[in-house]
Design an enzyme around this catalytic site. Sequence first.
Site, PDB file in Angstrom:
ATOM      1  N   TRP A 150      16.609  19.133  15.224  1.00 56.93           N
ATOM      2  CA  TRP A 150      15.613  18.152  15.645  1.00 56.93           C
ATOM      3  C   TRP A 150      15.499  17.970  17.156  1.00 56.93           C
ATOM      4  O   TRP A 150      14.530  17.405  17.636  1.00 56.93           O
ATOM      5  CB  TRP A 150      15.943  16.784  15.035  1.00 56.93           C
ATOM      6  CG  TRP A 150      17.400  16.392  15.148  1.00 56.93           C
ATOM      7  CD1 TRP A 150      18.363  16.526  14.178  1.00 56.93           C
ATOM      8  CD2 TRP A 150      18.069  15.825  16.279  1.00 56.93           C
ATOM      9  NE1 TRP A 150      19.580  16.081  14.633  1.00 56.93           N
ATOM     10  CE2 TRP A 150      19.428  15.641  15.931  1.00 56.93           C
ATOM     11  CE3 TRP A 150      17.660  15.445  17.556  1.00 56.93           C
ATOM     12  CZ2 TRP A 150      20.372  15.106  16.807  1.00 56.93           C
ATOM     13  CZ3 TRP A 150      18.600  14.919  18.438  1.00 56.93           C
ATOM     14  CH2 TRP A 150      19.926  14.755  18.051  1.00 56.93           C
ATOM     15  N   ASN A 151      16.479  18.428  17.937  1.00 56.42           N
ATOM     16  CA  ASN A 151      16.495  18.029  19.344  1.00 56.42           C
ATOM     17  C   ASN A 151      15.471  18.771  20.199  1.00 56.42           C
ATOM     18  O   ASN A 151      14.914  18.214  21.137  1.00 56.42           O
ATOM     19  CB  ASN A 151      17.900  18.175  19.935  1.00 56.42           C
ATOM     20  CG  ASN A 151      18.421  19.594  19.852  1.00 56.42           C
ATOM     21  OD1 ASN A 151      18.012  20.384  19.002  1.00 56.42           O
ATOM     22  ND2 ASN A 151      19.350  19.924  20.725  1.00 56.42           N
ATOM     23  N   LYS A 174      12.620  26.118   7.626  1.00 56.43           N
ATOM     24  CA  LYS A 174      12.956  24.774   7.145  1.00 56.43           C
ATOM     25  C   LYS A 174      13.238  23.905   8.372  1.00 56.43           C
ATOM     26  O   LYS A 174      14.307  23.999   8.982  1.00 56.43           O
ATOM     27  CB  LYS A 174      14.171  24.789   6.226  1.00 56.43           C
ATOM     28  CG  LYS A 174      14.501  23.402   5.646  1.00 56.43           C
ATOM     29  CD  LYS A 174      15.725  23.453   4.741  1.00 56.43           C
ATOM     30  CE  LYS A 174      15.988  22.071   4.102  1.00 56.43           C
ATOM     31  NZ  LYS A 174      16.293  21.019   5.102  1.00 56.43           N
ATOM     32  N   PRO A 175      12.298  23.045   8.767  1.00 54.92           N
ATOM     33  CA  PRO A 175      12.534  22.155   9.912  1.00 54.92           C
ATOM     34  C   PRO A 175      13.540  21.065   9.554  1.00 54.92           C
ATOM     35  O   PRO A 175      13.796  20.777   8.383  1.00 54.92           O
ATOM     36  CB  PRO A 175      11.148  21.552  10.190  1.00 54.92           C
ATOM     37  CG  PRO A 175      10.182  22.401   9.435  1.00 54.92           C
ATOM     38  CD  PRO A 175      10.934  22.920   8.257  1.00 54.92           C
ATOM     39  N   GLY A 225      22.329  24.672  14.579  1.00 53.75           N
ATOM     40  CA  GLY A 225      22.787  23.348  14.181  1.00 53.75           C
ATOM     41  C   GLY A 225      24.284  23.214  14.318  1.00 53.75           C
ATOM     42  O   GLY A 225      24.897  23.778  15.231  1.00 53.75           O
ATOM     43  N   GLU A 247      23.489  29.706  15.890  1.00 55.64           N
ATOM     44  CA  GLU A 247      23.598  29.121  17.230  1.00 55.64           C
ATOM     45  C   GLU A 247      24.101  27.716  17.007  1.00 55.64           C
ATOM     46  O   GLU A 247      23.366  26.845  16.527  1.00 55.64           O
ATOM     47  CB  GLU A 247      22.246  29.163  17.934  1.00 55.64           C
ATOM     48  CG  GLU A 247      22.345  28.964  19.446  1.00 55.64           C
ATOM     49  CD  GLU A 247      22.427  27.501  19.829  1.00 55.64           C
ATOM     50  OE1 GLU A 247      23.554  27.039  20.126  1.00 55.64           O
ATOM     51  OE2 GLU A 247      21.396  26.834  19.834  1.00 55.64           O
ATOM     52  N   LEU A 248      25.367  27.473  17.365  1.00 56.76           N
ATOM     53  CA  LEU A 248      26.038  26.244  16.975  1.00 56.76           C
ATOM     54  C   LEU A 248      26.362  25.377  18.183  1.00 56.76           C
ATOM     55  O   LEU A 248      25.838  25.580  19.274  1.00 56.76           O
ATOM     56  CB  LEU A 248      27.298  26.593  16.176  1.00 56.76           C
ATOM     57  CG  LEU A 248      27.054  27.525  14.984  1.00 56.76           C
ATOM     58  CD1 LEU A 248      28.356  27.870  14.284  1.00 56.76           C
ATOM     59  CD2 LEU A 248      26.064  26.916  14.002  1.00 56.76           C
ATOM     60  N   CYS A 281      22.879  21.233  22.729  1.00 55.17           N
ATOM     61  CA  CYS A 281      24.066  21.992  22.351  1.00 55.17           C
ATOM     62  C   CYS A 281      24.822  22.479  23.577  1.00 55.17           C
ATOM     63  O   CYS A 281      26.060  22.509  23.585  1.00 55.17           O
ATOM     64  CB  CYS A 281      23.674  23.171  21.455  1.00 55.17           C
ATOM     65  SG  CYS A 281      22.465  24.292  22.195  1.00 55.17           S
ATOM     66  N   GLU A 382      32.649  17.593  20.363  1.00 53.42           N
ATOM     67  CA  GLU A 382      31.271  17.673  20.852  1.00 53.42           C
ATOM     68  C   GLU A 382      30.615  16.336  20.575  1.00 53.42           C
ATOM     69  O   GLU A 382      30.203  16.045  19.448  1.00 53.42           O
ATOM     70  CB  GLU A 382      30.484  18.789  20.160  1.00 53.42           C
ATOM     71  CG  GLU A 382      29.069  18.895  20.735  1.00 53.42           C
ATOM     72  CD  GLU A 382      28.163  19.844  19.964  1.00 53.42           C
ATOM     73  OE1 GLU A 382      27.190  20.329  20.569  1.00 53.42           O
ATOM     74  OE2 GLU A 382      28.417  20.085  18.775  1.00 53.42           O
TER      75      GLU A 382
END
Length: 483
Positions: A150-151, A174-175, A225, A247-248, A281, A382
């Site tokens: 969402w960011n 899938k948003p 996410g 991508e975390l 992130c 984080e």
Amino acid sequence: MSVGRIHLLINNEEISTENYMEVRDPGRLSDVVGLVAKGSTQHVGMAVEAAHQAFLSWRKTPLHERMALLKQAASLLEKEASDLAVMVSRENGMLLSTTKLEITHLAISAIKNTVELAQTFFQETRVEDAQSWVSVEKRPIGVIAGIVPWNAPLVLTMQKVAPALIAGNTIVIKPSPFAPMGASTVLKKMAALFPPGVISVIHGDADVGKALTTHPLVRKVSFTGGGRTAAHVMRDAADALKSVHFELGGNDPAIVLDDANLDEVVPKIAAGVFRRSGQVCFAIKRIYVPQYLYDSFHAKLCEYVESFKIGHGLNEQATFGPLNNKQQYQYVQDLTARLKNSQATVTHLGTKLEPDNWENGYYLQPAVVRDVEPGQEIVTCEQFGPVIPLISYRTEEEVVEMANQTEYGLGSSVWSADPDRALRLARDLEAGMTFVNGHGQTPLGYRHMPFGGVKQSGIGRENGEVGLAEYIEYHAINLHRTT
């Protein structure tokens, strides 16, 4: 403002469902931004099947035609940018200026850069001798499942859609349920440019996500996410040996060297920390400062952050917006509260622009934390919010060891008046990306830097030729010459 309604998009048709979820403005929770259809596992099957059927012909579409369609998609995004920016800011809480920049620079560049790279990337590689020749060709994978957060929903969506489609794949996106409207709106308009089924959009809860990642016709999952969700996706993908791209999160260190000019670096470091209210992130999550500069750095950082004006994303006076959702808001509050049981000192800063609306949104003042130990929770986690710890160090060897003492490895930065010295230290950091005297990509960096992390910060990369390679398979052909 009127409340919009977002449906599923399958085979270029809008599909309504029995249930719709509310999307509320995180800076004004009393406002419903829109209603979004909640799909089912059956809808996932329909979307993936449509994507698979489309793939059978889309993969044969000449490269120049795929490039032309993506150029049209970039033009469409440019045309829609202003309206999309308002919609996204209302659903995810980010400052309107930030969202506009996301769309007009990053999201559009993600498409244009991909098209430009494609001109040479897909060229056949051939070698030969008297006995044979070998051709190494790049082929599409099939149906891609793209799951975005969402960011920064539009740029992160385009970083999946553009390379997937240019390579000849089809994609089901899938948003995030916390910011589904902007991405869904533009994908619907983009999909109309392409053959039916090339782009599909699905919404729903965890069962919908699982149905998407486990579907046998999905050949690759690209997920941006959190690590916990990625672990579930990886387990789901394992049964069918699907390829994954993750991508975390990150716990990016910023290392200030003893020759740094604090008046110059403090504003840049603060920008790297508090962009999107810390909800990035690869935001700076911890700052390492030489012992003898510690007090001075702390004072200058607090002075700078005190100038922030906290308000709604559409308030033109605001320089700092709310957090996106209740879960993250509560997590950051609890994390800060636990610091009171330690020797750390927490300073809350900034001015509330709309104090009467403060309880009607997920607002937090940015906080600077000093006198923390290297192993404290605030340093090792984080936080994904506006709380930044300062850690003192004595030697370069010590700071490199502390910076690397984490399972995260997304970004990092080194700050020094001597670029060569900073570069030497940068090469010792365990990260997918390191920035020198900045924290983030320049336009040149965005075009060429592979974006992604090491250790538990991800698998694979986005952007550049390396990012394009995530969406292809290699097909080698060896012809034996007759004698």
